[in-house]
Design a protein around this motif. Structure first.
Motif, PDB file in Angstrom:
ATOM      1  N   GLU A   1       0.823  -1.207   0.000  1.00 45.58           N
ATOM      2  CA  GLU A   1       0.000   0.000   0.000  1.00 45.58           C
ATOM      3  C   GLU A   1       0.861   1.262   0.000  1.00 45.58           C
ATOM      4  O   GLU A   1       0.531   2.262  -0.671  1.00 45.58           O
ATOM      5  CB  GLU A   1      -0.926   0.008   1.221  1.00 45.58           C
ATOM      6  N   GLU A   2       1.958   1.243   0.709  1.00 44.96           N
ATOM      7  CA  GLU A   2       2.836   2.408   0.772  1.00 44.96           C
ATOM      8  C   GLU A   2       3.547   2.628  -0.563  1.00 44.96           C
ATOM      9  O   GLU A   2       3.710   3.767  -1.015  1.00 44.96           O
ATOM     10  CB  GLU A   2       3.854   2.229   1.898  1.00 44.96           C
ATOM     11  N   LEU A   3       3.952   1.539  -1.211  1.00 43.52           N
ATOM     12  CA  LEU A   3       4.603   1.669  -2.517  1.00 43.52           C
ATOM     13  C   LEU A   3       3.631   2.208  -3.562  1.00 43.52           C
ATOM     14  O   LEU A   3       3.997   3.046  -4.394  1.00 43.52           O
ATOM     15  CB  LEU A   3       5.143   0.307  -2.970  1.00 43.52           C
ATOM     16  N   VAL A   4       2.400   1.722  -3.528  1.00 36.56           N
ATOM     17  CA  VAL A   4       1.397   2.208  -4.471  1.00 36.56           C
ATOM     18  C   VAL A   4       1.137   3.690  -4.242  1.00 36.56           C
ATOM     19  O   VAL A   4       1.000   4.473  -5.193  1.00 36.56           O
ATOM     20  CB  VAL A   4       0.091   1.387  -4.338  1.00 36.56           C
ATOM     21  N   SER A   5       1.066   4.097  -2.991  1.00 39.89           N
ATOM     22  CA  SER A   5       0.862   5.507  -2.679  1.00 39.89           C
ATOM     23  C   SER A   5       2.027   6.359  -3.151  1.00 39.89           C
ATOM     24  O   SER A   5       1.850   7.490  -3.620  1.00 39.89           O
ATOM     25  CB  SER A   5       0.673   5.666  -1.167  1.00 39.89           C
ATOM     26  N   LEU A   6       3.227   5.793  -3.063  1.00 42.32           N
ATOM     27  CA  LEU A   6       4.437   6.544  -3.410  1.00 42.32           C
ATOM     28  C   LEU A   6       4.682   6.594  -4.909  1.00 42.32           C
ATOM     29  O   LEU A   6       5.085   7.635  -5.453  1.00 42.32           O
ATOM     30  CB  LEU A   6       5.639   5.901  -2.701  1.00 42.32           C
ATOM     31  N   LEU A   7       4.417   5.471  -5.613  1.00 45.87           N
ATOM     32  CA  LEU A   7       4.825   5.348  -7.014  1.00 45.87           C
ATOM     33  C   LEU A   7       3.679   5.083  -7.982  1.00 45.87           C
ATOM     34  O   LEU A   7       3.909   5.050  -9.195  1.00 45.87           O
ATOM     35  CB  LEU A   7       5.863   4.224  -7.151  1.00 45.87           C
TER      36      LEU A   7
END
Length: 452
Positions: free
Chosen positions: A215-221
């Motif tokens: 979820e954090e990677l999707v939010s970031l990238l």
């Protein structure tokens, strides 16, 4: 994921420069730089001898000359490179029917489709070692680096670990252990911009990335990019080896109501277009080796130029630099240059030769040489702009036979007379108008392009 290390990635070492050293005996063991030879040219490939001085692909020729002034700076001979590539791809297809060429100098091979008794590590390692020797034999001595793993991603990573002339096998089950200490830029799609965004989030290694929740990677990238990195950080890659690759490119072009006549404005336009192309490449997780520009003149004549790197990139700075260098080449031409200043209706930048990974170490610093006392080569005469007798091209003289252009300028062509089969040969100079001197091109069948 496969249960066996049956995906092979073969990468020819410093391909363009190695072909030049093979075919020019006097350059063997010496620094060689292939690419644009003018002051605004760009390095396509540097030999390992030149790399010791910090010369690298995508560097400006001007900087390369300052770092390694005693190198031989040669223009490309794509006929010779295509012929060597044809021989390599034929050797790979002797092993397996599933060969996926990525470019002239590298390919994936699916050993699961080969006629092998088993796919155990010892078996595939023996096949890979024999294949390296077969490639060297077929190409008269070109070396290659090979990686074997359970996926295309890991095979590509492995082939970079022991260059040049190396062989690395990643046994199944050890993939994440291999990846975790590596810089995050080893993952396809992590270019300079993504690496900086990850760095600001505290992620510099694959191990760091592995700990970041999806979820954090999707939010970031973003969903696609973040999801892809989440899988690759865990060595998850199920892409098949595809023998027929669809020809693809990414391009941006624009037509202007008022003709452009200022070269500086054209350079600024190409720089912006290069940034757009690079952004689209990164969004699709792709990269490309060949940068091209398209120019439509005021009289509706359309001209184009292209330049090919040794490895793919999605870096906007590299794409822009190559595009501007190609524009400078056009501007320096005796015919198009005049028309260019008369007005341009359309400008465009494109990247082709696409791959689904980026070799980030193209842009890293190289170590300084331990020994600065390498044997010097004399500085060749600079090539005259627009001259067919560019440094490195093959020529033939009625009396002296075959050789190659060492340099040309001020009405004089300097030639070293030697071939792949001869010892280092003598140097002679001739008038540019000498009727006994002509370009020499070997006859190669039209269907020999391995990417056709």
């Amino acid at each position: 994921m496969r249960a066996h290390a049956s995906v092979l990635h073969l990468d020819l070492d410093a391909f363009f420069a190695s072909v030049e050293q093979r075919d020019k005996p006097s350059l063997r063991g010496k620094p060689v730089v292939v690419g644009g030879v003018g002051g605004r040219g760009v390095v396509a490939t540097a030999s390992y001898e030149a790399r010791r001085y910090g010369v690298r692909s995508a560097m400006s020729t001007r900087e390369a000359r300052s770092r390694c002034p005693h190198a031989a700076f040669l223009t490309g001979r794509f006929g010779a490179y295509r012929e060597a590539s044809r021989q390599v791809m034929a050797a790979l297809r002797e092993v397996s029917p599933l060969v996926e060429p990525l470019s002239l100098d590298e390919a994936f091979v699916d050993l699961a489709a080969a006629d092998l008794p088993d796919l155990e590590v010892d078996t595939v390692t023996g096949v890979a070692d024999r294949l390296r020797h077969r490639v060297a034999e077929a190409t008269d001595g070109l070396t290659s680096s090979v990686g074997l793993a359970s996926s295309k991603f890991l095979a590509k990573v492995a082939s970079d670990l022991d260059k040049p002339d190396g062989l690395v096998v990643v046994p199944p089950g050890t993939e994440t252990e291999l990846l975790r200490p590596m810089a995050v830029t080893v993952i396809p799609g992590v270019g300079p911009a993504t690496a900086e965004r990850l760095r600001r989030a505290g992620v510099t290694t694959v191990a760091d990335l592995e700990r970041v929740p999806l979820e954090e990677l999707v939010s970031l990238l973003g969903k696609a990019h973040g999801g892809s990195l989440h899988l690759l950080a865990r060595a998850r890659d199920d892409r098949p080896v595809v023998p027929e690759r669809e020809a693809k490119s990414v391009s941006v072009e624009a037509t202007y109501d008022s003709d452009l006549s200022d070269v500086r404005v054209m350079e600024a336009v190409l720089t912006r277009q290069a940034a757009d192309v690079a952004r689209r490449l990164r969004e699709s997780g792709a990269s490309g080796r060949t940068v091209s520009i398209k120019v439509r003149l005021h009289d509706f004549t359309t001209v184009s130029r292209s330049s090919t790197l040794s490895s793919p990139t999605d870096d906007p700075g590299v794409v822009a630099r190559l595009a501007r260098a190609l524009l400078a080449e056009l501007a320096a031409g005796p015919d198009v240059g005049v028309q260019l200043r008369g007005g341009v209706r359309l400008l465009g930048v494109g990247v082709s030769g696409l791959a689904d990974w980026v070799q980030e170490d193209l842009f890293s610093s190289l170590e300084e040489p331990e020994d600065d006392e390498a044997e010097d080569l004399p500085e060749p005469p600079r090539a005259r702009q627009g001259s067919a007798f560019a440094p490195g091209v093959d020529v033939e003289h009625v009396e002296h036979g075959r050789g190659w252009v060492w340099g040309a300028g001020r009405g004089v062509v300097t030639v070293r007379f030697e071939t792949r089969e001869s010892p280092a040969g003598p140097v002679r100079s001739f008038s540019l108008e000498d009727p006994d001197l002509r370009l020499w091109t070997p006859e190669v069948p039209e269907d020999d392009d391995p990417l056709a």
